[in-house]
Motif scaffolding. Structure first.
Motif: not given
Length: 95
Positions: A81-82, A88-89, A92-94
């Motif tokens: 999960a981590g 995912v973070t 999203v930043k890319l």
């Protein structure tokens, strides 16, 4: 431990004409063979049968193993999960 076996081998042999000393030897050999057989069976039972204490120890060991496995599963789940959150973070930043 067990019920003693009462054989009238000596009397049967002497009444059949076997000399008393020979009849006594045969009787003792039979008793020894029977006792040896009983001892072998008891030894096998000790190796193969489970006592209540054995069952309780097995239960305790099994519960500990399940508890350890649950901890590993939860840790692995939290790790995945981590990692998923980090990935995912990053994605999203890319964007």
């Amino acid at each position: 431990m067990g019920m003693p076996i009462e054989l009238s081998v000596y009397e049967a042999l002497t009444s059949a004409g076997v000399p008393p000393d020979k009849a006594r030897v045969v009787e003792r050999q039979l008793e020894s063979a029977i006792q040896s057989g009983h001892d072998a069976i008891r030894a096998e039972w000790r190796d193969q049968l489970m006592t209540k204490a054995d069952g309780q120890q097995l239960k305790a060991d099994t519960l500990k193993a399940i508890s350890d496995l649950q901890r590993w599963i939860i840790t692995a789940f939290l790790g995945v999960a981590g990692l998923t959150t980090v990935l995912v973070t990053a994605v999203v930043k890319l964007l």
